[in-house]
Design an enzyme around this catalytic site. Sequence first.
Site, PDB file in Angstrom:
ATOM      1  N   CYS A  92       6.298   3.327   5.063  1.00  0.00           N
ATOM      2  CA  CYS A  92       5.637   4.298   5.722  1.00  0.00           C
ATOM      3  C   CYS A  92       4.835   4.024   7.006  1.00  0.00           C
ATOM      4  CB  CYS A  92       4.876   5.187   4.873  1.00  0.00           C
ATOM      5  SG  CYS A  92       4.779   7.126   5.523  1.00  0.00           S
ATOM      6  N   HIS A 105       8.522   6.435   0.563  1.00  0.00           N
ATOM      7  CA  HIS A 105       7.706   5.600  -0.361  1.00  0.00           C
ATOM      8  C   HIS A 105       8.701   5.440  -1.764  1.00  0.00           C
ATOM      9  CE1 HIS A 105       3.707   6.532   1.238  1.00  0.00           C
ATOM     10  NE2 HIS A 105       4.285   7.383   1.876  1.00  0.00           N
ATOM     11  N   GLU A 132       7.947   3.279  -4.006  1.00  0.00           N
ATOM     12  CA  GLU A 132       7.031   2.754  -5.129  1.00  0.00           C
ATOM     13  C   GLU A 132       7.060   4.014  -6.091  1.00  0.00           C
ATOM     14  OE1 GLU A 132       6.080   3.272  -1.959  1.00  0.00           O
ATOM     15  OE2 GLU A 132       4.062   4.142  -1.584  1.00  0.00           O
TER      16      GLU A 132
HETATM   17  N1  GLN Z   1       0.228   8.140   9.007  1.00  0.00           N
HETATM   18  C1  GLN Z   1       1.526   8.083   9.304  1.00  0.00           C
HETATM   19  C2  GLN Z   1       1.866   9.525   9.194  1.00  0.00           C
HETATM   20  O1  GLN Z   1       1.449  10.255   9.158  1.00  0.00           O
HETATM   21  C3  GLN Z   1       2.124   7.228   7.942  1.00  0.00           C
HETATM   22  C4  GLN Z   1       1.835   7.901   6.583  1.00  0.00           C
HETATM   23  C5  GLN Z   1       1.968   7.120   5.377  1.00  0.00           C
HETATM   24  O2  GLN Z   1       1.951   5.843   5.412  1.00  0.00           O
HETATM   25  N2  GLN Z   1       2.116   7.752   4.199  1.00  0.00           N
HETATM   26  O3  GLN Z   1       3.461   9.475   9.646  1.00  0.00           O
END
Ligand code: GLN
Length: 533
Positions: free
Chosen positions: A384, A510, A512
């Site tokens: 992310c 994600h 994970e």
């Molecule tokens: N802050 C980033 C976004 O909003 C990444 C979010 C995250 O890592 N879950 O896109």
Amino acid sequence: MPQTKYIFVTGGVTSSLGKGIISASLAKLLQARGYNVTIQKLDPYINVDPGTLNPYEHGECYVTEDGAETDLDLGHYERFLDVPTSQANNVTTGRIYQSVINKERRGDYLGKTVQVIPHITDEIKRMIQLLGSKNKYDIVITEIGGTVGDIESLPYIESVRQLKWELGADNALYIHLTLVPYLAASGELKTKPTQHSVKVLLENGIQPDILVLRTEHELNSDLRRKVALFCNVDLDSVIQSIDVSTIYEVPVLMQKEKLDLTVLRKLKLPVNENIDLESWNKFLIRLKNPKHKVSIALVGKYVELPDAYKSINEAFIHAGAINDCKVDLHLIHSEDIIESNLAEILQGIQGILVAPGFGDRGIEGKILAIKYARENNIPFLGICLGLQCAVVEFARNVLGYDKAHSTEMERKTPYPVIDLMEEQKGISEKGGTMRLGSYACKIKKKSKVYAAYKSELINERHRHRYEFNNTYLDEFEKAGMIATGINPDNNLVEILEIPKHKWFVGVQFHPEYRSTVINPHPIFVDFIKASLE
Ligand code: GLN
């Protein structure tokens, strides 16, 4: 159709006794005996969900397939059971009140004074039974957050008191977890806190059926008898939960204590003598007997609190075990990284993961770590925000766009390589408004991720507002960073790789959240494999 049975798990004496792990372990054992089980967490705080909570406050926010932002205990439930949870598995006081207040405004209670009892308690009971109502589950385990005696948890305690009375004694069960402290000076284990905690429950009209005692030392039979007598429970319902080196051993310990058998007997459910824990035990053997070791750096900004990256931690444990390898996780604070100490901090590291996150604190440290991984051919996984930082790094140092950034960090950057998603532009409310939950991703066949997944179409969970800016895609690909995963419905870039690098993968989702004991996540498995080589 048989009636769904309910198990209510409460905790006393202190928090952090491991109610979530005990609930998940019991569920695992019941599942291994052929029952369809799910676990629910009731959280006593007023936030509608933990999505707006800082990880320092409450640890990681776990995201389900249906896009609910939930308590990290749901991650344990999924990792143990390998069955997805949903919004219905996590209810907070905020959500209960929100629902009751909406009904009040609609006029559902017209003429009545809306009160904690019966309106809030009725809503709690409804939310508990929602999971069992479609007869999808034989058993629903409901864990009540907090500690008995807290003001916040009183309506929950009252609700489950009523529920057992309504459902009938054979259809519901109370399990209470307490601590048996060890006094080193006198060399004694003390049961008084347990007695007091049971008394608090009794004052609220609940007689626990089973007590699980968390302890650092073995409980002898005298002590168990004493607890049984003073707390009014059967002797075989006094269960010891002794400290262990890994949470994944707890189901086996609970099996030794016959927790599952006692539960089934009390709920008048048949016992299947064949308990299927074969793959679980195989995992444990591999976990405890690693043949190799690998040092991985987790670069993030919440590293002081291990719970902030819970699912990533656990995914490494699953992926390590299947590679017969112990993963030595070095938690590195991205704010500590500067150009001059980079090589020193990352010395001996065989793989670098840059963590998810929000906001610009520590961002330059993350970008430096990625540069180091890219230039030194060290396996890299960006999750992310980790992927977004890899994009910024590539834009600055390979494409030569010095001032490239994500518009989350630098609204006026001349090179917005990461930008707010179109559908996010009009949104001003913070809670539950990100791109959340499971989305499809189509994978290119010639890629590291295809080698990992062995599938062209995958589904992964998201939690973000920003995305790769497709205006730059051509330039990136010509310079050697390739989009190997794309959302087939809206063309958003989901995965970026550098094919020339040993293993350099960034994912917008994600992975994970989907790693379980029985199904370690392929991306983590291959990341560890590449780091080991
Ligand atoms: N802050 C980033 C976004 O909003 C990444 C979010 C995250 O890592 N879950 O896109």
